[in-house]
Design an enzyme around this catalytic site. Sequence first.
Site, PDB file in Angstrom:
ATOM      1  N   GLN A  99       0.851  -1.193   0.000  1.00 49.98           N
ATOM      2  CA  GLN A  99       0.000   0.000   0.000  1.00 49.98           C
ATOM      3  C   GLN A  99       0.884   1.239   0.000  1.00 49.98           C
ATOM      4  OE1 GLN A  99      -2.267   1.289   3.566  1.00 49.98           O
ATOM      5  NE2 GLN A  99      -4.046   1.392   2.212  1.00 49.98           N
ATOM      6  N   TYR A 174      -6.105  10.849   3.832  1.00 50.38           N
ATOM      7  CA  TYR A 174      -4.709  11.171   3.513  1.00 50.38           C
ATOM      8  C   TYR A 174      -4.668  12.003   2.220  1.00 50.38           C
ATOM      9  CZ  TYR A 174      -4.145   7.860   7.233  1.00 50.38           C
ATOM     10  OH  TYR A 174      -4.248   7.231   8.454  1.00 50.38           O
ATOM     11  N   ARG A 350      -9.094  -6.749  10.885  1.00 54.67           N
ATOM     12  CA  ARG A 350      -9.022  -7.214  12.278  1.00 54.67           C
ATOM     13  C   ARG A 350      -9.282  -8.706  12.418  1.00 54.67           C
ATOM     14  NH1 ARG A 350     -13.169  -2.798  14.097  1.00 54.67           N
ATOM     15  NH2 ARG A 350     -13.806  -3.364  11.984  1.00 54.67           N
TER      16      ARG A 350
HETATM   17  C1  LIG Z   1      -4.561  -1.813  13.525  1.00 53.52           C
HETATM   18  C2  LIG Z   1      -5.114  -1.276  12.242  1.00 53.52           C
HETATM   19  C3  LIG Z   1      -4.298  -0.504  11.412  1.00 53.52           C
HETATM   20  C4  LIG Z   1      -4.802  -0.029  10.196  1.00 53.52           C
HETATM   21  N1  LIG Z   1      -3.959   0.611   9.325  1.00 53.52           N
HETATM   22  C5  LIG Z   1      -4.386   0.890   8.065  1.00 53.52           C
HETATM   23  C6  LIG Z   1      -3.480   1.326   7.069  1.00 53.52           C
HETATM   24  O1  LIG Z   1      -2.278   1.445   7.287  1.00 53.52           O
HETATM   25  N2  LIG Z   1      -3.978   1.597   5.845  1.00 53.52           N
HETATM   26  C7  LIG Z   1      -5.315   1.441   5.552  1.00 53.52           C
HETATM   27  O2  LIG Z   1      -5.729   1.712   4.426  1.00 53.52           O
HETATM   28  N3  LIG Z   1      -6.181   1.033   6.475  1.00 53.52           N
HETATM   29  C8  LIG Z   1      -5.764   0.722   7.700  1.00 53.52           C
HETATM   30  N4  LIG Z   1      -6.625   0.197   8.611  1.00 53.52           N
HETATM   31  C9  LIG Z   1      -8.033   0.028   8.232  1.00 53.52           C
HETATM   32  C10 LIG Z   1      -8.259  -1.361   7.641  1.00 53.52           C
HETATM   33  O3  LIG Z   1      -7.542  -1.540   6.447  1.00 53.52           O
HETATM   34  C11 LIG Z   1      -9.751  -1.603   7.346  1.00 53.52           C
HETATM   35  O4  LIG Z   1     -10.165  -0.609   6.433  1.00 53.52           O
HETATM   36  C12 LIG Z   1     -10.612  -1.568   8.610  1.00 53.52           C
HETATM   37  O5  LIG Z   1      -9.966  -2.208   9.681  1.00 53.52           O
HETATM   38  C13 LIG Z   1     -11.956  -2.248   8.381  1.00 53.52           C
HETATM   39  O6  LIG Z   1     -11.758  -3.591   8.026  1.00 53.52           O
HETATM   40  P1  LIG Z   1     -11.999  -4.805   9.105  1.00 53.52           P
HETATM   41  O7  LIG Z   1     -13.407  -4.636   9.635  1.00 53.52           O
HETATM   42  O8  LIG Z   1     -11.835  -6.053   8.284  1.00 53.52           O
HETATM   43  O9  LIG Z   1     -10.995  -4.654  10.179  1.00 53.52           O
HETATM   44  C14 LIG Z   1      -6.159  -0.274   9.827  1.00 53.52           C
HETATM   45  C15 LIG Z   1      -6.952  -1.054  10.680  1.00 53.52           C
HETATM   46  C16 LIG Z   1      -6.443  -1.565  11.858  1.00 53.52           C
HETATM   47  C17 LIG Z   1      -7.333  -2.441  12.702  1.00 53.52           C
END
Ligand SMILES: Cc1cc2nc3c(=O)[nH]c(=O)nc-3n(C[C@H](O)[C@H](O)[C@H](O)COP(=O)(O)O)c2cc1C
Length: 398
Positions: A99, A174, A350
Amino acid sequence: MAADAFAPARLGSLLLRNRIIKTATYEGMCPGGVPSDQLVEHHRALAAGGVGMTTVAYCAVSADGRTFAEQMFMRPEVVLPLRRLTDAVHREGAAASLQLGHCGWFTKNMALSTRLPRGPSLAFNAYGLSAGKPVALAMSGAEIARVISEFGLAAGLARESGFDAVELHLGHGYLLSQFLCPATNRRKDAYGGSLDGRARLPLEVVRRVREVVGAGFPILCKTNLRDGFRGGLELPDAVGIAQRLEREGADALVLSGGFTSRTPFFLFRGRRPLAEMIEVEKSRLQKLALAWFGRKVIREYPFEEMFFLREAREVRSAVRMPLVLLGGIVSRDNVLRAMAEGFDFVAMGRALIANPDLVRRMQADPSARTRCNHCNVCVAEMDRSGVRCVLDDARRPD
Ligand SMILES: Cc1cc2nc3c(=O)[nH]c(=O)nc-3n(C[C@H](O)[C@H](O)[C@H](O)COP(=O)(O)O)c2cc1C
């Protein structure tokens, strides 16, 4: 007919062993901005757990594009350590994506070469208060041209590092998202105004990256369905952006939402880990600000399985390109439903931090689901000593 989530699938010219992608979750495993053994092992374990592709998170395209000082940014020195990572992932049978992003003005990085951060328009950067970067200036034409070129160079280095795909970050508040958002892009030149103007920089970035990586190399774009606040990007614009990205030749869209500086938990849903955020914050000023105003300014959103499905359907009906459904996908049932709804891939964050082997379990057990309870402590503590699920810790939130 719904696609088989567990059968091989094409993404550009890449063949993935299945349709499940580990989405980017900032790992906090790059001390000094250099990928560590811990980062290699983190992604190797996800690959061993069965994902089709894992995504290394939030790598900046330049030193100035970093939100935090310890974040990786693309430069020749990181190619070798990243090679070790992509080799390890490939040995486990998965593909690896990187990414690439630029923080715009959302930064507290002290190493900015420019004195103040830059974004589409003059902005207040509360996040940078304690770092002496409370104000951001509007980018000049030359600065815009430099960022486009940096995205191209970074994508070329990603390819050289053995990555099978790149994901351009157009969401979450961003830089490219700041340009797309009507509330933060108040430019009067060709890069602002109508959706065509606001989408111009992101599209020019995609074009440059394509020139560098060549035809067939997958370019994914992570885009917002909604920013989640009044005046921010809304669904009709998100549909228009998807159509423009499809015409530009992006290979897939990862559909997300939320604006980190305004609606951070719109991205995740579930518990707001304010106490943990205060505990890990290093700046005393920021700690106090979080304690005093955190409850008011950081809104909580209830968790729902597949929480972006309703909005994502609108994009599904407007474009033919591959779409990746993201957000609250926690079980094999959710994955099958996403396929039945016409999505080509799913991405999980997650659920896989909590259970890196979830895909293998899903293949064997129809009732498989993650143990994640969306306590979101992984979010609060992601750069403490590497992102992890806290459910095994003694002080686990229920
Ligand atoms: C610990 C953590 C760090 C994250 N860092 C990023 C990131 O660096 N870039 C990004 O696009 N999204 C980031 N996200 C968001 C996730 O990519 C995703 O959009 C969000 O967690 C929802 O998906 P999920 O319900 O499957 O967790 C992060 C999420 C978590 C939990």
